[in-house]
Enzyme design. Structure first.
Site, PDB file in Angstrom:
ATOM      1  N   GLU A   1       0.842  -1.212   0.000  1.00 37.22           N
ATOM      2  CA  GLU A   1       0.000   0.000   0.000  1.00 37.22           C
ATOM      3  C   GLU A   1       0.873   1.256   0.000  1.00 37.22           C
ATOM      4  O   GLU A   1       0.576   2.237  -0.678  1.00 37.22           O
ATOM      5  CB  GLU A   1      -0.950   0.017   1.207  1.00 37.22           C
TER       6      GLU A   1
ATOM      7  N   ASP B   1      -5.210  -3.450   9.470  1.00 42.74           N
ATOM      8  CA  ASP B   1      -6.082  -4.117   8.507  1.00 42.74           C
ATOM      9  C   ASP B   1      -5.507  -5.461   8.094  1.00 42.74           C
ATOM     10  O   ASP B   1      -6.199  -6.478   8.060  1.00 42.74           O
ATOM     11  CB  ASP B   1      -6.241  -3.257   7.241  1.00 42.74           C
TER      12      ASP B   1
HETATM   13  P1  ADP Z   1     -11.118  -0.303   1.584  1.00 41.44           P
HETATM   14  O1  ADP Z   1      -9.861  -1.053   1.871  1.00 41.44           O
HETATM   15  O2  ADP Z   1     -11.636   0.437   2.757  1.00 41.44           O
HETATM   16  O3  ADP Z   1     -12.183  -1.150   0.968  1.00 41.44           O
HETATM   17  P2  ADP Z   1      -9.352   1.077  -0.217  1.00 41.44           P
HETATM   18  O4  ADP Z   1      -9.496   2.323  -1.003  1.00 41.44           O
HETATM   19  O5  ADP Z   1      -8.230   0.960   0.741  1.00 41.44           O
HETATM   20  O6  ADP Z   1     -10.766   0.826   0.520  1.00 41.44           O
HETATM   21  O7  ADP Z   1      -9.219  -0.167  -1.206  1.00 41.44           O
HETATM   22  C1  ADP Z   1     -10.150  -0.338  -2.263  1.00 41.44           C
HETATM   23  C2  ADP Z   1      -9.404  -0.693  -3.537  1.00 41.44           C
HETATM   24  O8  ADP Z   1      -8.872  -2.037  -3.446  1.00 41.44           O
HETATM   25  C3  ADP Z   1     -10.301  -0.727  -4.752  1.00 41.44           C
HETATM   26  O9  ADP Z   1     -10.416   0.566  -5.310  1.00 41.44           O
HETATM   27  C4  ADP Z   1      -9.563  -1.687  -5.674  1.00 41.44           C
HETATM   28  O10 ADP Z   1      -8.494  -1.034  -6.310  1.00 41.44           O
HETATM   29  C5  ADP Z   1      -8.976  -2.696  -4.686  1.00 41.44           C
HETATM   30  N1  ADP Z   1      -9.881  -3.856  -4.523  1.00 41.44           N
HETATM   31  C6  ADP Z   1     -10.500  -4.233  -3.399  1.00 41.44           C
HETATM   32  N2  ADP Z   1     -11.262  -5.334  -3.596  1.00 41.44           N
HETATM   33  C7  ADP Z   1     -11.117  -5.681  -4.898  1.00 41.44           C
HETATM   34  C8  ADP Z   1     -11.644  -6.721  -5.716  1.00 41.44           C
HETATM   35  N3  ADP Z   1     -12.533  -7.629  -5.241  1.00 41.44           N
HETATM   36  N4  ADP Z   1     -11.247  -6.748  -7.012  1.00 41.44           N
HETATM   37  C9  ADP Z   1     -10.386  -5.824  -7.489  1.00 41.44           C
HETATM   38  N5  ADP Z   1      -9.878  -4.826  -6.771  1.00 41.44           N
HETATM   39  C10 ADP Z   1     -10.230  -4.734  -5.482  1.00 41.44           C
HETATM   40 MG    MG Z   2      -7.978  -0.203   2.470  1.00 40.05          MG
END
Ligand code: ADP
Ligand code: MG
Length: 382
Positions: free
Chosen positions: A163, A175
């Site tokens: 990240e 997390d």
């Molecule tokens: P959170 O972790 O709170 O859900 P974040 O912004 O840290 O929010 O992470 C979300 C990002 O992680 C999405 O925009 C995408 O890039 C990636 N991501 C999460 N889950 C998936 C998935 N199932 N398929 C593809 N990308 C994913």
């Molecule tokens: Mg996140």
């Protein structure tokens, strides 16, 4: 958010896409923090649980050293070469896994390429850590395909570094640790100074209800950085390495700008609340846990100033439900989710009631996710 496909459905989609069978299904859950907010970057305590929503990766090895990923939920795909792992500008979602691959390679593991189909039901961008779920699922996939074992704490650090370096998100380690180490019906007490952790059982009969306000955290980044700086200033004024080492008595003895003092007061008291929550859980006193959650929310709203009208509304609605012990905002704040601790038998009735009144009051459609604490990341060889 998409529904979680069954293993059979996932395998069928994999076979259709890649013309062969998956050999591994890796999985990792999202997480929710029960209490201990904005304490992680002050070397303090947090108390998250893994949730019953997860990201899965069906995979089969490739011989050419490439990783071909299909994001089923986003209808996107990308391929990268393990010999030269680069960030992608067009397929940003894949950077979490590119970063994990780079981290495993740097740690010296015999990383092998694979075809992977990613699918899950962790809501994306709601603060339930779909990003850590995808990272920890990918560590499991790389490990199972390459025939090695990555210890959970190292997996978490590799996810965090992904990240930082590949996504540009300056996150803590909560997390990833929660996603990697979660245990059914337990929260994890994590000491963010030395990253030691201890599972704490959630008493039988209690359930977690997560309520997404459906407001996205647009202000969060700058406000988050501002609060981190205020905490550092307070620690410096108290002459301690981090606010984890501060006490309310020390705080009362120094002259600080009012806003800085309020931020510090939240962090110092929140650390105590986490430890008190652990004691209350161990004593089976769910009413006490609820009171501590309520106090945490008040402190985040009044002293740390990271709540919002929608979060306050949601928390109030959750608390007004029969069988609710307590509720608070969870995650960084400004939007995202609230969490309630409830009598397990009261959750079903609370969901439509909260949703209807929240919609009426705010005009927004919330999402409610009942969950028990779930098991951390794992992989199944088919
Ligand atoms: P959170 O972790 O709170 O859900 P974040 O912004 O840290 O929010 O992470 C979300 C990002 O992680 C999405 O925009 C995408 O890039 C990636 N991501 C999460 N889950 C998936 C998935 N199932 N398929 C593809 N990308 C994913
Ligand atoms: Mg996140």
């Amino acid at each position: 958010m998409s529904k979680l496909l069954s293993h059979d459905e996932l395998r069928a989609h994999f076979a259709k896409k890649f013309g062969r069978s998956a050999t591994v299904i890796a999985r990792a859950p999202g997480r929710v923090n029960l209490i201990g907010e904005h304490t992680d970057y002050n070397d303090g305590y947090v108390l998250p649980a893994a949730i019953e929503r997860e990201t899965r990766i069906a995979a089969a090895p490739r011989a050419d050293g490439c990783v071909h990923l299909v994001a089923f939920d986003l209808s996107r795909e990308t391929t990268f070469d393990l010999a030269d792992v680069q960030r992608s500008t067009s397929e940003g979602w894949s950077n979490y896994i590119r970063g994990v691959a780079a981290g495993l390679l740097a740690a010296g593991y015999p990383v092998q390429g694979f075809d992977g189909l990613i699918q899950g039901d962790v809501p994306i961008g709601s603060g339930l850590s779909s990003s850590a779920a995808m990272e920890m699922a990918s560590v499991q996939a790389f490990s199972a395909i390459g025939g090695f074992v990555t210890p959970s704490a190292q997996a978490a650090r590799i996810g965090q570094k992904a990240e930082h370096l590949f996504v540009g998100a300056n996150t803590g380690l909560m997390d990833q640790l929660a996603s990697a180490l979660g245990q059914p019906d337990h929260v994890l007490l994590i000491d963010c100074r030395d990253l030691s952790f201890r599972p704490v059982p959630i008493p039988a009969g209690a359930a977690i209800l997560i309520a997404d306000t459906s407001v996205r955290r647009s202000l969060a980044a700058s406000a988050y950085n501002e609060r981190r700086a205020q905490c550092e200033a307070a620690a410096q004024a108290l002459s301690v390495p981090a606010l984890r080492d501060g006490t309310l008595a020390m705080l009362d003895a120094v002259a600080l700008p009012d806003v800085v003092a309020r931020r510090a007061r939240h962090v110092i008291a929140e650390d105590d609340r986490v430890l008190e929550t652990v004691a209350a859980l161990q004593g089976g006193d769910l009413h006490k846990v609820g009171e501590l959650m309520n106090a945490s929310h008040a402190s985040l709203r009044d002293l740390y100033e990271v709540s919002s009208v929608e979060l306050d509304t949601m928390v109030e609605l959750l608390r007004s439900q029969p069988g609710c012990y307590g509720a608070r905002l969870t995650g960084a704040g400004f939007g995202g989710c609230a969490v309630a601790l409830m009598e397990a038998g009261a959750v079903d009735a609370a969901i439509p009631a909260v949703a209807a009144v929240y919609r009426m009051r705010t005009g927004l459609t919330p999402a409610l996710y009942p969950t028990r604490a779930a098991a951390g990341a794992s992989a199944l060889t088919l």
